[in-house]
Design an enzyme around this catalytic site. Structure first.
Site, mmCIF file in Angstrom:
data_model
loop_
_atom_site.group_PDB
_atom_site.id
_atom_site.type_symbol
_atom_site.label_atom_id
_atom_site.label_comp_id
_atom_site.label_asym_id
_atom_site.label_seq_id
_atom_site.Cartn_x
_atom_site.Cartn_y
_atom_site.Cartn_z
ATOM 1 N N GLU A 84 0.710 -1.326 0.147
ATOM 2 C CA GLU A 84 -0.113 0.087 0.078
ATOM 3 C C GLU A 84 0.841 1.415 0.007
ATOM 4 O O GLU A 84 0.668 2.216 -0.883
ATOM 5 C CB GLU A 84 -0.896 0.202 1.128
ATOM 6 C CG GLU A 84 -1.772 -1.201 1.403
ATOM 7 C CD GLU A 84 -1.418 -2.397 2.324
ATOM 8 O OE1 GLU A 84 -2.095 -2.984 2.761
ATOM 9 O OE2 GLU A 84 -0.196 -2.673 2.136
ATOM 10 N N CYS A 110 -0.275 1.213 7.499
ATOM 11 C CA CYS A 110 -0.832 1.528 5.971
ATOM 12 C C CYS A 110 -2.034 2.394 6.094
ATOM 13 O O CYS A 110 -2.070 3.155 5.228
ATOM 14 C CB CYS A 110 -0.916 0.153 5.323
ATOM 15 S SG CYS A 110 0.512 -0.543 4.921
#
Length: 171
Positions: A84, A110
């Site tokens: 991510e 993330c």
């Protein structure tokens, strides 16, 4: 097949972008977990792709890939950049109001970066770590920041990518 009507067995946008995320995961050298991410804008244009791996310039032959060690620095965890984050860092434009496709539900670290980037929707395949504190924190932050998330539901089990060149019949 009738050549005057369109195909009916094409994949959806969600399946297409998740497929890109899964294909990106194939670049990961992690022997345990391969994750890819694909960021898409409102016009269905891909604006970022990433997979989990070590930072540029950090040798994947010299750093550990293990999950366990005598201390945290003997494991992969302090070194791996998640898919991510790499997709956000690799993005080509402003990410406000974009959506992210990722195989695993994002961790709390993330989630913070996703929120800060302006991404407004996360589409994921698996939530196998849903009972971990990390994912619970991620969901709490997503809810507070009004980042929606949903699991991709599809009947597709696999997509074959064939590198063999075949003769095409009149495009």
């Amino acid at each position: 097949m009738d050549k005057t009507t369109k195909r009916k067995d094409y994949i959806s946008w969600d399946e297409y972008f998740m497929g890109i995320a899964l294909l990106s995961a194939k670049r990961s050298k992690d022997p345990h977990t391969q994750v890819g991410a694909c960021i898409v804008d409102k016009r269905n244009k891909i604006v970022g792709i990433g997979y989990n791996g070590f930072p540029i310039g950090c040798s994947d032959d010299l750093l550990p890939w293990s999950r366990e060690g005598k201390n945290i620095n003997e494991t992969k965890y302090p070194y791996v950049v998640h898919a991510e984050v790499n997709a956000i860092l690799n993005s080509t434009k402003e990410l406000y109001d974009c959506r992210m496709y990722v195989a695993l539900f994002p961790c709390n670290e993330c989630a913070k970066v996703i929120i800060q980037s302006g991404i407004k929707e996360v589409i994921y395949l698996s939530d196998k770590y849903s009972e971990t504190d990390s994912v619970k924190a991620a969901k709490k932050m997503f809810d507070m920041a009004k980042v929606s998330y949903r699991q991709l539901k599809t009947n597709i089990k696999n997509i074959l990518i064939d590198f063999e060149v075949k003769e095409q019949q009149n495009y």
